[in-house]
Design an enzyme around this catalytic site. Sequence first.
Site, PDB file in Angstrom:
ATOM      1  N   VAL A  34       0.854  -1.185   0.000  1.00  0.00           N
ATOM      2  CA  VAL A  34       0.000   0.000   0.000  1.00  0.00           C
ATOM      3  C   VAL A  34       0.891   1.236   0.000  1.00  0.00           C
ATOM      4  CG1 VAL A  34      -1.906   1.178   1.119  1.00  0.00           C
ATOM      5  CG2 VAL A  34      -1.648  -1.278   1.390  1.00  0.00           C
ATOM      6  N   ASP A  88     -11.402 -11.086   7.161  1.00  0.00           N
ATOM      7  CA  ASP A  88     -10.086 -10.777   7.728  1.00  0.00           C
ATOM      8  C   ASP A  88     -10.171  -9.594   8.683  1.00  0.00           C
ATOM      9  OD1 ASP A  88      -7.449 -11.270   8.178  1.00  0.00           O
ATOM     10  OD2 ASP A  88      -6.719 -10.326   6.340  1.00  0.00           O
TER      11      ASP A  88
END
Length: 681
Positions: free
Chosen positions: A370, A482
């Site tokens: 990211v 998640d």
Amino acid sequence: MAMSNMKSTSLLFLKLLYILLNAPSIIAGDVDNHRFVYSGFANASLTLNGTASVTPSGLLELTNGTIMSMGHAFYPAPLRLRDSPNSTVQSFSAFFVFGIISIYDLSSHGLTMLVAPSNDFSKATAVQYLGLFNGSNNGNTTNNIFAIELDTWPNSEFGDINNNHVGIDINSLSSVQSHPAGFFNDQDGTFKNLSLTSQEAMQVWVDYDREKTQVNVTMATLDMATKPKRPTVSARHNLSDVLKDVAYIGFSSSTGKIHTRHYVLGWSFAMNSPAPVINVTMLPKLPRNHPKDSRFWVLEIVLPVATAAVILSLIAIAFLLVRRHLRYAEVRDDWEMEFGPHRFSYKDLFNATGGFENKNLLGVGGFGRVYKGVLPRSRLKVAVKRVSHDSKQGMKEFIAEIVSIGRLQNRNLVQLLGYCRRKGELLLVYEYMPNGSLDKCLYGKKDNDVLTWAQRFRIIRGIASGLLYLHEEWEKVVVHRDIKASNVLLDDEMNGRLGDFGLARLYDHGIDPQTTHVVGTIGYLAPELARSRNATPLTDVFAFGIFVLEVTCGKRPVDQQNTQDSQLVLVDWVIDKAQKGSFGDTVDASLEGRYDVGEASLALKIGLLCSHPFANARPSMRQVMQYLDGEIELPGLSLELLALMQNEGFVVQNEGFDPYIASYPSSTTSIGTMSHVSGGR
Ligand SMILES: *[C@@H]1O[C@H](CO)[C@@H](O)[C@H](O)[C@H]1NC(C)=O
Ligand SMILES: *[C@@H]1O[C@H](CO)[C@@H](O)[C@H](O)[C@H]1NC(C)=O
Ligand SMILES: *[C@@H]1O[C@H](CO)[C@@H](O)[C@H](O)[C@H]1NC(C)=O
Ligand SMILES: *[C@@H]1O[C@H](CO)[C@@H](O)[C@H](O)[C@H]1NC(C)=O
Ligand SMILES: *[C@@H]1O[C@H](CO)[C@@H](O)[C@H](O)[C@H]1NC(C)=O
Ligand SMILES: *[C@@H]1O[C@H](CO)[C@@H](O)[C@H](O)[C@H]1NC(C)=O
Ligand SMILES: *[C@@H]1O[C@H](CO)[C@@H](O)[C@H](O)[C@H]1NC(C)=O
Ligand SMILES: *[C@@H]1O[C@H](CO)[C@@H](O)[C@H](O)[C@H]1NC(C)=O
Ligand SMILES: *[C@@H]1O[C@H](CO)[C@@H](O)[C@H](O)[C@H]1NC(C)=O
Ligand SMILES: *[C@@H]1O[C@H](CO)[C@@H](O)[C@H](O)[C@H]1NC(C)=O
């Protein structure tokens, strides 16, 4: 008869007259008086060598454009420089008009007018030695040579001042005196530069004064009628110490690597008097750039160089275009038309993140890296996630889902702004969360930055509400799969936002459900996943329960760093404390007791209830919201239930997840997660 005799006699006379009139050099070349005039060199009997020749128009061409060549031209008879063998060198004056022709402003190397004991210069060297000396005799006083150099090349070994100078040389190319080419204006005394390579003819006077032992060299342009009063360069040197009694006078010239031609247009000389005046308007004209030569230049040099340059630049452009194309290449399908506004160009994302530079790396998650970025036009801060993905399968559904979740803005989900697709790669653009991920805040080193209880409780509520939205309030059931502290991001007001929703769906397609190895993040996995491997909203609830305990206790779900010999499983630890009645001890010690006891107790109970080993015993997210809001009463936690949970949990841990725990000790590492969307409701 008489008539014909007379005619032949007069013809002979006319012929003689004609020869006399048309051979000015023969008439003017008065060896005894040491005086000659060459107003052009047609029919002149000069001693020529090397490249030197006389052109049909009467120009003395010393060099003919051949590179690395030299040429010499001498007045055919030697001069007697002294009036008696033991006296000094007499005064003399020379005048000549010269011109240098080369294609460009550059030329090599130059020409000299010289006085030397011999006219054999076959041992001299071209290039910088100007056909005057060679490497071994330059500077040797036994040369007995005096010369005026007109040099267009700066040779540092000879101390040349520039690439356009006139110098007085005695036995050496290191001039005793030199000056930039030009002349001093008679009116105001200012110096006017002349360019030797200007392709224009120029006048030069060389004067030696026997009494003053002074050499003056004066330059002027061809259109100047009189010699400037002040010489361009002057030197005091007793030529009696230099020159032999008998000497040849002439010119030498040389070229280097540049095709240059050196010309002399006219020449006059006199001993003990000024050089005879030459009417320069009657001199042969200097050639304009020779058409043959310029064609030669075009063909030999300019054309190949230009062609090479064009080809090179085409290759460079092609290379840049291909590189640019590859660098910014994207994958685009027809079905994406409807998602157009959500599609970003790779170039924009590339530029926004500084080419995905490492300094913009925010983190490495389960799906990819990211990067932080600033969109070029809007200056909006974004987080760009690069997910490597090869299959086209399911891409349309995935994009549709991602885009539509993003479209319905929920303040507890990290807003997806758009996406971009490349070969083998998917880029997801999210709004930027300035405060990073929750786990960094929970376990960060800075003690002064401890999250307050109020902030924690608000985060728990926010995530519950976001999850409820995914499970029940959107058109499809989205299982996040998640949920964990590192997937919860904090906005500028420290609100918790759920990230990475739906991502794992990408990996659902084309994989045999039987062989799907369901592995989420250790510590957050519901026990039934070990058996059925089928993610449901209730497996999310389990992970949420663990998450709530984590936030409340400030401890990781499975802590390897525990001082005890075995790892600390958070749920077991909380249950253990609850059974011993010291429930309150479990709340994060770094809060130092500053928390709402009621809320903390509620959170701990919700955490335990949600992480119940039996899926059916867990509440739904809607119920969780109601408990949190105090709308309904939480069922009490009996000691029996706690004991059951502990045993069941223990069994599950041993049976189902030990291998994973062993191989992936870090509780924050996603080992690949999968989200599951059951069909529409
Ligand atoms: C040079 O001599 C040739 C004959 O030998 C003659 O035809 C020509 O006109 C002469 N040129 C000049 C400039 O006197
Ligand atoms: C220049 O002169 C040399 C020697 O006289 C000769 O071999 C050569 O062909 C000439 N070159 C041109 C271009 O006239
Ligand atoms: C010239 O000088 C030399 C010695 O330097 C001498 O022998 C000779 O006689 C002189 N000649 C004349 C003409 O003065
Ligand atoms: C002229 O040049 C040739 C070589 O090109 C040389 O052999 C000859 O000695 C030179 N003649 C003179 C007078 O310099
Ligand atoms: C240099 O020139 C001198 C005089 O012409 C000559 O005696 C000598 O051999 C030359 N040296 C070389 C290396 O050509
Ligand atoms: C100068 O030239 C002469 C004769 O050519 C030679 O004997 C002498 O060694 C040279 N001197 C130097 C310094 O090269
Ligand atoms: C003349 O030439 C010299 C050296 O080449 C340069 O420094 C100077 O500026 C020039 N002067 C003018 C007026 O061009
Ligand atoms: C050289 O020039 C100076 C003026 O600068 C002049 O006084 C002198 O007479 C000149 N010498 C010769 C030999 O022309
Ligand atoms: C120049 O040199 C010669 C011989 O070396 C000498 O006789 C004469 O006096 C000198 N001339 C001047 C002006 O010094
Ligand atoms: C030079 O020659 C031209 C034409 O032949 C003539 O008009 C001019 O007067 C001459 N100049 C001088 C100074 O003799």
